[in-house]
Enzyme design. Structure first.
Site, PDB file in Angstrom:
ATOM      1  N   HIS A  29      -1.844   2.497  10.262  1.00  0.00           N
ATOM      2  CA  HIS A  29      -2.083   2.168   8.688  1.00  0.00           C
ATOM      3  C   HIS A  29      -3.348   2.356   8.548  1.00  0.00           C
ATOM      4  CE1 HIS A  29       1.749   0.218   8.323  1.00  0.00           C
ATOM      5  NE2 HIS A  29       1.976   0.098   9.841  1.00  0.00           N
ATOM      6  N   THR A  33      -0.030   3.519   2.103  1.00  0.00           N
ATOM      7  CA  THR A  33       0.809   3.061   1.009  1.00  0.00           C
ATOM      8  C   THR A  33       0.023   3.638  -0.300  1.00  0.00           C
ATOM      9  OG1 THR A  33       1.234   1.199   2.162  1.00  0.00           O
ATOM     10  CG2 THR A  33       2.128   1.299   0.027  1.00  0.00           C
ATOM     11  N   PRO A  34       0.654   4.569  -0.719  1.00  0.00           N
ATOM     12  CA  PRO A  34      -0.129   5.068  -2.470  1.00  0.00           C
ATOM     13  C   PRO A  34      -0.373   3.809  -3.199  1.00  0.00           C
ATOM     14  CG  PRO A  34       1.725   6.595  -1.794  1.00  0.00           C
ATOM     15  CD  PRO A  34       1.727   5.241  -0.796  1.00  0.00           C
ATOM     16  N   ARG A  35      -1.721   3.828  -3.697  1.00  0.00           N
ATOM     17  CA  ARG A  35      -2.299   2.654  -4.270  1.00  0.00           C
ATOM     18  C   ARG A  35      -3.204   3.233  -5.459  1.00  0.00           C
ATOM     19  NH1 ARG A  35      -6.954  -0.708  -3.112  1.00  0.00           N
ATOM     20  NH2 ARG A  35      -7.281   0.606  -1.230  1.00  0.00           N
ATOM     21  N   ASP A  91       6.280   0.237   0.663  1.00  0.00           N
ATOM     22  CA  ASP A  91       6.322  -1.141   0.854  1.00  0.00           C
ATOM     23  C   ASP A  91       7.580  -1.934   0.586  1.00  0.00           C
ATOM     24  OD1 ASP A  91       5.607  -4.124   0.460  1.00  0.00           O
ATOM     25  OD2 ASP A  91       3.488  -3.213   1.092  1.00  0.00           O
ATOM     26  N   GLU A 116      11.050  -5.694  13.075  1.00  0.00           N
ATOM     27  CA  GLU A 116       9.606  -6.413  13.837  1.00  0.00           C
ATOM     28  C   GLU A 116       9.548  -7.997  13.673  1.00  0.00           C
ATOM     29  OE1 GLU A 116       7.315  -5.027  10.208  1.00  0.00           O
ATOM     30  OE2 GLU A 116       5.333  -5.406  11.457  1.00  0.00           O
ATOM     31  N   ASP A 119      -1.425   0.362  15.385  1.00  0.00           N
ATOM     32  CA  ASP A 119      -0.921  -0.070  14.280  1.00  0.00           C
ATOM     33  C   ASP A 119      -2.236  -0.482  13.150  1.00  0.00           C
ATOM     34  OD1 ASP A 119       0.989  -1.088  12.345  1.00  0.00           O
ATOM     35  OD2 ASP A 119       1.741  -2.832  13.621  1.00  0.00           O
ATOM     36  N   ASP A 120      -2.878  -1.483  13.450  1.00  0.00           N
ATOM     37  CA  ASP A 120      -4.164  -1.753  12.999  1.00  0.00           C
ATOM     38  C   ASP A 120      -5.199  -2.098  13.735  1.00  0.00           C
ATOM     39  OD1 ASP A 120      -2.748  -2.378  10.025  1.00  0.00           O
ATOM     40  OD2 ASP A 120      -1.467  -3.487  11.318  1.00  0.00           O
TER      41      ASP A 120
END
Ligand code: IMP
Ligand code: ZN
Length: 366
Positions: free
Chosen positions: A39, A126-128, A168, A228, A308-309
């Site tokens: 992400h 995620t488009p923000r 999301d 998850e 992931d992050d």
């Protein structure tokens, strides 16, 4: 996969002996790697967040955001679901809040993966929209794609980066449709698929069935955060997600034998994130108890070890390979075999797969 790897390593000769050496950090760093589950906002290093904070603080001494080095201390890598997701909405997004910060952090993330010798990356975001900066979701996506293009066009860069757009779980159907629209509009500019992510306690996911069906019909690749947490792993949810015909799934933690069999029968690729699952307490136990062991040995589907992050859990992809090898006894030959399996589940085109196969064919960095 394990069987093929073991077979390829049987025999005599110096090369084969080297293949059996321990997978240490030097080896894992020099290994060309494929990252398929990262992400964007979670991949920003604290150092980079600190740089953004320093620039913003210089511009506005009243900036009401705490220094990242204090808000997320360098040694803090342990979270749970309650503390993890607010990190984005209540903190990171407050720093990545305008075009310069989005561009600076995206470039830095690409550079970090490149420095870890990742040769193919599917970054997701995620488009923000940021209305007070006149940033629409479209503008946000265009800005990220421009960073990817800039990176990919530089001949000295060995990392090729693509983009996946995330829906999301808190989104409405209309917002999800907007993500699919953007993915379709920019598929020729580097978008290869769509994802379902976000807090697994939010739902229901049936809100998005028609949006993902449209994405599938239009030929977009699909990856889904799958099983998850116990709350997002009911039979009802998992079979519904499988009906969306995902090309890959991420995490795949709370799955019963029947679901596992179906995943294997369909050959759905799995994205497994060891450090994230251990540090966010998504699994019971430590690295040795991670389900990577099952998928690697018995899964016979492509497995992409992923971070992931990495900005949150501070474990670069090379370290994930060391962890997997250490806790599950993989040799260097096994690790290479694992990478070859990941090639087959990328969302990039056949030419990209062939480039990566060649990277591994010609690689002899034992
Ligand atoms: P962004 O989409 O680039 O802004 O990255 C941050 C977002 O990724 C978060 O708001 C979450 O929705 C999502 N995300 C990051 N890590 C996870 C995870 O482990 N599970 C589900 N969603 C995640
Ligand atoms: Zn994720």
């Amino acid at each position: 996969m394990a069987t093929a790897a073991a077979t390829s390593a049987v025999g005599v000769g110096t090369g084969q002996a080297l293949e059996q050496l321990e997978v240490n950090h030097d080896f894992a760093r020099s290994l060309p790697k494929i990252e398929l589950h990262a992400h964007l906002s979670g991949s920003i290093s604290r150092k980079c967040l600190h740089e953004v904070w320093t620039m913003k603080k210089a511009e506005d001494p009243n900036l009401a955001v705490e220094d990242p080095l204090l808000a997320i201390p360098p040694d803090k890598v342990d979270y749970d679901l309650e503390t993890f997701f607010p990190l984005f909405s209540s903190y990171i997004y407050k720093l990545c809040s305008d075009k310069p910060s989005i561009i600076h952090t995206t470039r830095s993330v690409l550079q970090d993966f490149q420095s870890d010798n990742v040769v193919y990356l599917e970054l997701r975001t995620t488009p923000r929209a940021i209305p007070d900066q006149n940033i629409s979701k479209k503008v946000y996506v265009e800005a990220i794609l421009a960073c990817l293009t800039e990176h990919n066009n530089l001949p000295t860069n060995t990392l090729s980066a693509k983009l996946i757009l995330s829906v999301d779980r808190r989104n409405t159907l209309q917002q999800a449709e907007e993500v699919i629209d953007l993915a379709l509009a920019y598929r020729d500019a580097g978008i290869v698929g769509v994802d379902l992510c976000g807090d697994p306690t939010k739902g229901p996911i049936t809100t998005f069935t028609s949006a993902f069906a449209r994405a599938k019909r239009a030929g977009l690749k699909i990856t889904l955060h799958f099983a998850e947490a116990p709350t997002s792993a009911s039979d009802e949810e998992l079979w519904e997600l499988l009906r969306w015909a995902p090309d890959r799934i991420g995490h795949v933690i709370h799955v019963n034998d029947e679901v596992k069999r179906e995943i294997v029968r369909r050959g759905v690729g799995v994205e497994l994130c060891l450090s994230c699952n251990v540090h966010a307490r998504m699994i019971t136990g430590g690295f040795g108890e991670h389900h990577f062991g099952w998928w690697w040995k018995g899964g016979s589907v492509g497995v992409a070890l992923s971070t992931d992050d990495v900005g949150v859990f501070c474990s670069p992809l090379s370290n994930e390979y060391v962890l997997a090898a250490t806790h599950f006894g993989l040799s260097r030959a096994d690790v290479k075999e694992l990478c070859l399996g990941a090639v087959e589940i990328i969302f990039g085109e056949e030419a990209e797969k062939e480039r990566l196969r060649e990277v591994y064919r010609s690689w002899a960095g034992w």
